[in-house]
Design a protein around this motif. Sequence first.
Motif, PDB file in Angstrom:
ATOM      1  N   HIS A  36      49.547  19.186 -40.897  1.00  0.00           N
ATOM      2  CA  HIS A  36      48.330  19.328 -41.794  1.00  0.00           C
ATOM      3  C   HIS A  36      47.501  18.750 -42.301  1.00  0.00           C
ATOM      4  O   HIS A  36      46.161  18.191 -42.007  1.00  0.00           O
ATOM      5  N   VAL A  37      48.290  17.273 -42.743  1.00  0.00           N
ATOM      6  CA  VAL A  37      47.219  16.606 -43.038  1.00  0.00           C
ATOM      7  C   VAL A  37      46.706  15.677 -41.512  1.00  0.00           C
ATOM      8  O   VAL A  37      45.309  15.209 -41.901  1.00  0.00           O
ATOM      9  N   ARG A  38      47.453  15.386 -40.737  1.00  0.00           N
ATOM     10  CA  ARG A  38      47.097  14.909 -39.960  1.00  0.00           C
ATOM     11  C   ARG A  38      45.981  15.583 -39.297  1.00  0.00           C
ATOM     12  O   ARG A  38      44.395  15.166 -38.482  1.00  0.00           O
ATOM     13  N   THR A  39      46.138  17.051 -39.487  1.00  0.00           N
ATOM     14  CA  THR A  39      44.524  17.822 -38.628  1.00  0.00           C
ATOM     15  C   THR A  39      42.849  17.793 -39.731  1.00  0.00           C
ATOM     16  O   THR A  39      42.059  17.727 -39.342  1.00  0.00           O
ATOM     17  N   VAL A  40      43.851  17.715 -40.958  1.00  0.00           N
ATOM     18  CA  VAL A  40      42.555  16.963 -41.576  1.00  0.00           C
ATOM     19  C   VAL A  40      42.099  16.089 -41.382  1.00  0.00           C
ATOM     20  O   VAL A  40      40.846  15.190 -41.859  1.00  0.00           O
ATOM     21  N   GLN A  41      43.332  14.602 -41.464  1.00  0.00           N
ATOM     22  CA  GLN A  41      42.426  13.524 -41.645  1.00  0.00           C
ATOM     23  C   GLN A  41      41.898  13.522 -40.113  1.00  0.00           C
ATOM     24  O   GLN A  41      40.769  12.723 -40.088  1.00  0.00           O
ATOM     25  N   ARG A  42      41.713  13.967 -39.301  1.00  0.00           N
ATOM     26  CA  ARG A  42      41.009  13.958 -37.970  1.00  0.00           C
ATOM     27  C   ARG A  42      39.656  14.527 -37.745  1.00  0.00           C
ATOM     28  O   ARG A  42      39.221  13.572 -37.321  1.00  0.00           O
ATOM     29  N   LYS A  43      39.759  15.701 -38.441  1.00  0.00           N
ATOM     30  CA  LYS A  43      38.170  16.583 -38.627  1.00  0.00           C
ATOM     31  C   LYS A  43      37.932  15.163 -39.501  1.00  0.00           C
ATOM     32  O   LYS A  43      36.252  15.982 -39.455  1.00  0.00           O
ATOM     33  N   LEU A  44      38.120  14.897 -41.255  1.00  0.00           N
ATOM     34  CA  LEU A  44      37.641  14.661 -41.517  1.00  0.00           C
ATOM     35  C   LEU A  44      36.749  13.269 -40.543  1.00  0.00           C
ATOM     36  O   LEU A  44      35.769  12.162 -41.188  1.00  0.00           O
ATOM     37  N   PHE A  45      37.892  12.325 -40.408  1.00  0.00           N
ATOM     38  CA  PHE A  45      37.097  10.872 -39.567  1.00  0.00           C
ATOM     39  C   PHE A  45      36.519  11.357 -38.386  1.00  0.00           C
ATOM     40  O   PHE A  45      35.200  10.287 -38.081  1.00  0.00           O
ATOM     41  N   ALA A  46      35.947  12.321 -37.393  1.00  0.00           N
ATOM     42  CA  ALA A  46      35.626  12.762 -36.806  1.00  0.00           C
ATOM     43  C   ALA A  46      34.314  13.479 -37.448  1.00  0.00           C
ATOM     44  O   ALA A  46      32.774  12.565 -36.663  1.00  0.00           O
ATOM     45  N   LEU A  48      32.764  12.199 -40.662  1.00  0.00           N
ATOM     46  CA  LEU A  48      32.710  10.372 -40.744  1.00  0.00           C
ATOM     47  C   LEU A  48      31.598   9.876 -39.577  1.00  0.00           C
ATOM     48  O   LEU A  48      30.936   9.115 -39.830  1.00  0.00           O
ATOM     49  N   PHE A  49      32.463   9.687 -38.290  1.00  0.00           N
ATOM     50  CA  PHE A  49      32.087   8.387 -37.573  1.00  0.00           C
ATOM     51  C   PHE A  49      31.693   8.900 -36.289  1.00  0.00           C
ATOM     52  O   PHE A  49      30.292   8.534 -35.753  1.00  0.00           O
ATOM     53  N   GLU A  51      28.354  11.539 -37.552  1.00  0.00           N
ATOM     54  CA  GLU A  51      27.437  11.094 -38.735  1.00  0.00           C
ATOM     55  C   GLU A  51      27.490   9.240 -38.356  1.00  0.00           C
ATOM     56  O   GLU A  51      25.663   9.270 -38.642  1.00  0.00           O
ATOM     57  N   THR A  52      28.176   8.641 -38.679  1.00  0.00           N
ATOM     58  CA  THR A  52      28.036   7.526 -38.289  1.00  0.00           C
ATOM     59  C   THR A  52      27.227   7.230 -37.389  1.00  0.00           C
ATOM     60  O   THR A  52      26.155   6.576 -36.981  1.00  0.00           O
ATOM     61  N   GLN A  53      27.839   7.645 -35.649  1.00  0.00           N
ATOM     62  CA  GLN A  53      27.291   6.910 -34.862  1.00  0.00           C
ATOM     63  C   GLN A  53      25.725   7.836 -34.200  1.00  0.00           C
ATOM     64  O   GLN A  53      24.642   7.374 -33.706  1.00  0.00           O
ATOM     65  N   TYR A  54      25.908   8.680 -35.234  1.00  0.00           N
ATOM     66  CA  TYR A  54      24.379   9.735 -34.903  1.00  0.00           C
ATOM     67  C   TYR A  54      23.954   9.021 -35.568  1.00  0.00           C
ATOM     68  O   TYR A  54      22.541   8.780 -35.568  1.00  0.00           O
ATOM     69  N   SER A  55      23.833   8.548 -37.058  1.00  0.00           N
ATOM     70  CA  SER A  55      22.546   7.973 -37.445  1.00  0.00           C
ATOM     71  C   SER A  55      22.006   6.693 -37.792  1.00  0.00           C
ATOM     72  O   SER A  55      20.976   6.310 -37.897  1.00  0.00           O
ATOM     73  N   ALA A  56      23.197   5.861 -36.527  1.00  0.00           N
ATOM     74  CA  ALA A  56      22.941   4.682 -35.831  1.00  0.00           C
ATOM     75  C   ALA A  56      22.151   4.611 -35.250  1.00  0.00           C
ATOM     76  O   ALA A  56      21.004   4.357 -34.561  1.00  0.00           O
ATOM     77  N   SER A  57      22.412   6.176 -34.326  1.00  0.00           N
ATOM     78  CA  SER A  57      21.531   6.281 -33.234  1.00  0.00           C
ATOM     79  C   SER A  57      20.080   6.396 -33.388  1.00  0.00           C
ATOM     80  O   SER A  57      19.286   6.147 -33.284  1.00  0.00           O
ATOM     81  N   ILE A  58      19.666   7.092 -34.616  1.00  0.00           N
ATOM     82  CA  ILE A  58      18.483   7.368 -34.663  1.00  0.00           C
ATOM     83  C   ILE A  58      17.851   6.500 -34.927  1.00  0.00           C
ATOM     84  O   ILE A  58      16.639   5.899 -34.874  1.00  0.00           O
ATOM     85  N   ALA A  59      18.328   5.768 -36.357  1.00  0.00           N
ATOM     86  CA  ALA A  59      17.854   4.161 -36.889  1.00  0.00           C
ATOM     87  C   ALA A  59      17.606   3.299 -35.517  1.00  0.00           C
ATOM     88  O   ALA A  59      16.659   2.308 -35.440  1.00  0.00           O
ATOM     89  N   ASN A  60      18.283   3.459 -34.246  1.00  0.00           N
ATOM     90  CA  ASN A  60      18.060   2.358 -33.385  1.00  0.00           C
ATOM     91  C   ASN A  60      16.487   2.529 -32.553  1.00  0.00           C
ATOM     92  O   ASN A  60      16.539   2.095 -31.736  1.00  0.00           O
ATOM     93  N   HIS A  61      16.895   4.291 -32.362  1.00  0.00           N
ATOM     94  CA  HIS A  61      15.488   4.974 -31.306  1.00  0.00           C
ATOM     95  C   HIS A  61      14.430   5.041 -32.562  1.00  0.00           C
ATOM     96  O   HIS A  61      13.513   5.857 -31.534  1.00  0.00           O
TER      97      HIS A  61
END
Length: 62
Positions: A36-46, A48-49, A51-61
Amino acid sequence: MVQTAYHAGYFEDPRAYSGEAVADVLDISPAAFYRHVRTVQRKLFAALFEETQYSASIANHG
């Protein structure tokens, strides 16, 4: 389940309680707790990352 682990100090360094101890409090197997902990961590990281990639993509374009 993860909230219980958080409040028990499972995510502290050093850990206040082991995964086995938290699993015991929750009356589940250690394997179920770790899964369960691994599942939650994976979802949180997904979230976070992605959203970060999406935000960076918007900023660059933007």
